[in-house]
Design an enzyme around this catalytic site. Structure first.
Site, short mmCIF file in Angstrom:
data_model
loop_
_atom_site.label_atom_id
_atom_site.label_comp_id
_atom_site.label_asym_id
_atom_site.label_seq_id
_atom_site.Cartn_x
_atom_site.Cartn_y
_atom_site.Cartn_z
N TYR A 4 -9.31 7.29 -5.07
CA TYR A 4 -8.94 5.65 -4.54
C TYR A 4 -7.54 5.65 -3.92
CZ TYR A 4 -6.51 6.02 -9.53
OH TYR A 4 -5.67 6.11 -10.59
N GLU A 5 -7.56 4.23 -3.46
CA GLU A 5 -6.40 4.27 -2.59
C GLU A 5 -6.13 5.07 -1.44
OE1 GLU A 5 -4.42 1.73 -2.94
OE2 GLU A 5 -4.36 0.47 -4.81
N GLY A 6 -7.84 5.22 -0.86
CA GLY A 6 -7.94 5.76 0.10
C GLY A 6 -7.86 6.93 -0.24
N ARG B 261 -0.02 4.20 -2.75
CA ARG B 261 -0.13 5.28 -2.51
C ARG B 261 0.85 6.06 -3.16
NH1 ARG B 261 -2.59 3.65 3.33
NH2 ARG B 261 -4.89 3.24 2.69
N MET C 61 1.07 -1.18 0.20
CA MET C 61 0.02 -0.55 -0.07
C MET C 61 0.65 1.22 0.30
SD MET C 61 -3.32 0.56 0.06
CE MET C 61 -3.94 -1.20 0.29
#
Length: 596
Positions: free
Chosen positions: A441-443, A297, A293
């Site tokens: 996206y990706e948080g 990110r 991640m």
């Protein structure tokens, strides 16, 4: 539409003169056998060529055609299969991969710059290898040797691709409530059942097989995030000889019709008793997922920079060509009816905002990537732990600050074009649409801010933050006696002091106010971002000053002018951000649901 030209001089400047790639490589045993500065330079050169000539030309047509879904089959736009074939023949999918399984073993400090070029040229295309790289990272770190030997070589080669299956229709950020189930079988495999949504590259026609990494829960799993496991679920089952053939019980139910990145397939994926294999330990799926991640990110943050760089290049070309009005300093083009709009202070302001933020973003992404490499390859335990803490601290800033600034820069570029920026032919409106997803996206960026403020700062009483603050303070102290640098050191010192005071204020407030972290987080992340940019740009200024007598094309002089602009026009934003954080949560939380 102006062509994309990779900013190679700035990239080489950062690698070699600001962040000392040669010194880093020589100190890391896991890297020095795979790459040297000449190899790195050759990779940058080739990445620029493939981005400029192969990927950029199919960007607009890919957006116009988009992906097509028909009875579970997804077809990518014209030219994408051919471009992907050329792309994987160059070995680009395995750039950062483990050499033991066919990867090239390149460091992230180099990979981040390659990713920027690919994403600047074509964000939709770049997402396919980006997701494969993320899946490979998780497998390499956590899968059994058997799984790695069976899957990684074909994934590094790009013959097979990867996807990450996390989100479900009823849950996004709160993965603890996922419903996808995995049931153990007598042969050591699992049957995986459930539906995942928003799966980038979940189905497409580029690769021979797609290897899905799926978060799911065992029947007896503990509640919440502690009960999540990670499973490898291939689209086509792979036999003992590594050949894929029989179709697994995996299907694509539909693809999303989106605002942007239309040539990237965003899929609803259905797993109906699909055969899968455990990756890592039972109930440790989130830990396995978070291995990749931080890399992902950073890669998404680089997407923000990539779109901003393309927007800037387009806007510069347009501003130098478009004629409107006269310069306030008098006619600059007296033989023609008007001057190029570049002469107008407001246009110059917009261009300089873009240039300064792009160069800050690039420097910060390289700075952050360097810690990823140190955390992975350093043999010095103290150095490795320090790097891991810095990665944890900087990752949410990379993702959120770079993508927020990326959207701002694409909109600014669109503004420079005026009405032409709003219509299709110039490409500016596509950049605005494409980069918008990077904040989500990706948080989402709000989640990134909560992660920074809550988990990375308040929860450990600022221990990670102190590492960054001490580094910047030592840097300032080390250059305090150099009179030529005081235009940077004094405001950097003041900005750091402001950030430290605000950090202490929020840590203290959080003890009594449960809303303090959430109320402060977004402005705090921006405050951190501007201060961090000031630091890495000051390092760039020092490197540029060393070339006062050796600047044939004005690059170093332009670098110094850009850093000065950032310090004088953009860094003062930290003043208002600090005041916003200090205002606390009371006014924010006072409004009732009926009053909204």
């Amino acid at each position: 539409m102006p062509a994309y030209n990779a900013p190679l001089q700035d990239m080489r400047f950062l690698l070699n003169e600001v962040f000392d790639l040669k010194g880093m490589l020589s100190s890391l045993d896991g890297l020095k056998d795979h790459v040297d500065t000449d190899t790195a330079d050759a990779i940058l050169e080739e990445a620029a060529k493939i981005s400029n000539s192969l990927l950029a030309p199919i960007n607009r047509s890919g957006d116009e055609e988009g992906c097509l879904w028909n009875d579970g089959v997804v077809t990518t736009p014209s030219g994408f299969k051919e471009a992907y074939k050329t792309f994987i023949e160059g070995g680009w999918c395995g750039l950062g991969g483990n050499p033991e399984f066919g990867g090239m073993g390149m460091p992230k400090i180099l990979g981040a710059l390659v990713e920027e070029m690919i994403q600047s040229a074509n964000i939709s295309f770049g997402l396919y290898p980006m997701l494969t790289a993320g899946a490979c990272l998780a497998l390499d770190a956590h899968a059994s040797e058997e799984l790695k030997e069976k899957y990684l070589p074909n994934m590094y080669s790009g013959v097979w691709s990867g996807s990450m299956c996390l989100t479900e229709p009823h849950c996004g950020t709160d993965l603890g409530i996922i419903r996808t189930k995995a049931v153990p079988q007598a042969d050591g495999s699992y049957t995986v059942s459930g539906t995942k949504i928003f799966i980038t590259g979940g189905e497409h026609d580029l690769s021979d097989n797609i290897i899905h990494l799926v978060l799911a829960k065992l029947p007896d799993a503990p509640a919440g995030s502690r009960g999540i496991s990670l499973f490898l679920v291939p689209k086509l089952l792979v036999d003992d000889k590594g050949v894929s053939g029989e179709k697994n019980n995996v299907s694509c139910g539909s693809i999303e019709h989106k605002m942007g990145i239309k040539a990237s397939a965003t899929c609803v994926m259905n797993f109906d008793g699909a055969k899968g294999w455990l990756v890592g330990d039972v109930n440790k799926g989130l830990a396995a997922m978070f291995t990749m991640m931080n890399y992902e990110r950073l890669a998404v943050g680089v997407q923000g920079l990539a779109a901003a760089e393309q927007s800037y290049q387009n806007a510069v070309a347009y501003a130098l060509d478009r004629t409107q009005g006269r310069s306030p300093q008098g006619a600059q083009n007296p033989d023609k009816a008007a001057d190029p709009i570049f002469v107008h202070p407001d246009v110059r302001r917009m261009l300089m905002n873009m240039k300064a933020m792009n160069e800050g973003s690039r420097a910060f992404s390289v700075y952050s990537a360097r810690f990823l490499d140190l955390s992975k390859y350093s043999q010095n335990e103290s150095e490795r732990q320090h790097a891991e803490a810095m990665v944890a601290l900087l990752t949410p800033v990379c993702k959120a600050f770079l993508t927020d600034r990326g959207l701002e820069s694409t909109v600014t570029g669109q503004q420079i074009f005026g009405g032409h920026g709003y219509v299709r032919e110039w490409g500016q409106e596509q950049l605005v649409r494409d980069v918008r997803i990077a904040q989500i996206y990706e948080g989402t960026n709000g989640i990134q801010a909560l992660d920074l403020m809550g988990r990375k700062i308040v929860s450990n009483d600022g221990r990670f933050f102190e590492l960054f603050a001490n580094e910047v303070a030592d840097f300032v102290e080390g250059h305090r006696q150099d009179s030529s640098l005081q235009e940077f050191m004094e405001p950097l010192s003041a900005a750091l002091s402001r950030l430290c005071d605000v950090t202490e204020h929020v840590i203290k407030s959080a003890k009594d106010d449960p809303s303090a972290v959430g109320a402060a987080s977004v402005e705090y992340l921006d405050l951190f971002g501007y201060t961090a940019f000031a630091y890495v740009l000051a390092r760039s200024a020092i490197a540029a000053q060393a070339h006062k007598g050796d600047d044939s094309n004005g690059f170093y002089d332009g670098k110094l002018k850009t850093v000065r602009y950032f310090y004088n026009r953009l860094l003062p934003r930290t003043l208002s951000l600090a005041e916003a954080v200090r205002s606390g949560s009371e006014d924010m939380m006072a409004i009732t649901a009926e009053q909204l």
